[in-house]
Design an enzyme around this catalytic site. Sequence first.
Site, PDB file in Angstrom:
ATOM      1  N   GLU A 131       0.804  -1.216   0.000  1.00  0.00           N
ATOM      2  CA  GLU A 131       0.000   0.000   0.000  1.00  0.00           C
ATOM      3  C   GLU A 131       0.841   1.272   0.000  1.00  0.00           C
ATOM      4  OE1 GLU A 131      -2.487  -0.673   3.388  1.00  0.00           O
ATOM      5  OE2 GLU A 131      -4.037  -1.663   2.215  1.00  0.00           O
ATOM      6  N   GLU A 164       6.775 -21.899   8.225  1.00  0.00           N
ATOM      7  CA  GLU A 164       7.254 -20.960   9.232  1.00  0.00           C
ATOM      8  C   GLU A 164       8.278 -21.589  10.163  1.00  0.00           C
ATOM      9  OE1 GLU A 164       4.353 -21.007  13.059  1.00  0.00           O
ATOM     10  OE2 GLU A 164       3.473 -20.132  11.268  1.00  0.00           O
TER      11      GLU A 164
END
Length: 306
Positions: A87, A118
């Site tokens: 963004e 992960e």
Amino acid sequence: MTHPESRGHLLTEQVNPNSNNLDRLTALELVDLFNCEDARTLDAIAKARIPLAQAIELTGKALRQGGRLFYVGAGTSGRLGVLDAAECPPTFCTPPEMVQGIIAGGAAALVRSSEDLEDRKEDGAAAIAQRQINSTDVVVGITAGGTTPFVLGALDAAKVRGATTIYIACVPIEQASVEADIDIRLLVGPEILAGSTRLKAGTVTKMALNILSTGVMVQLGKVYGNRMVDVAVTNHKLHDRSLRILQDLTELNRLEAAQLLESSGKRVKLALLMHWTGLDKEAGARLLESYQGNLRAALNAKNLQA
């Protein structure tokens, strides 16, 4: 650095007594419970105000010197980092390399669960090496439970390379201690759905990243007052917003604002500088560049010359 085999003791994994009867609540009772629990995010941000401010200051300094900001995470934490990074270009007209998101599993993990990845600490370190992170950069490790190996591996590798490190977690320091330049703890308590950290932990993390990136961009001169003057004019909505900014900050009507925007090469900040100083596009651009794109600083300098 702690690496507990069992995560059951972590705040993010504990059972919330307020939602023990979750499966028996009506829809309205569910909404009310969420509303009550989500209120804790505001208190968590308030209690982390000092390290958040320090993170803004250090990151702003690094980016002014040509450094980059990296968010590193897995699962929800990784997706939030990628979202915040994505963004920045349309909001602040930053180059895509200035703020980047690194997620365990890469781009595919944005739309399909890959939480098993992960656990690979070496992958986190490899991601740091791949991007040639160095002492001018800032690396933000995001891990709700504080123990994600991918994130810890990335932070360790970033420290070795001399980067500034920031750690964001939703557990107290005694449950997961990490060596980082700035340690941000967002303590929102156990989730309504036990262990589902996409809820309060995800919400408070999004809030913290909003504050961090926006605060940094303010320090970089990407705004004037509270206006998005470095907005990238890439679609109709952003073109309309640009015209409204010009109209709001000047006495121009919409047609005049549109002409000014075009004459600046669709750069709102430059358009304002041209209008207020009488400089042409090239001279205005040079003045802005000499003040690292800070419109207020450029205006002050021009006024002193007058």
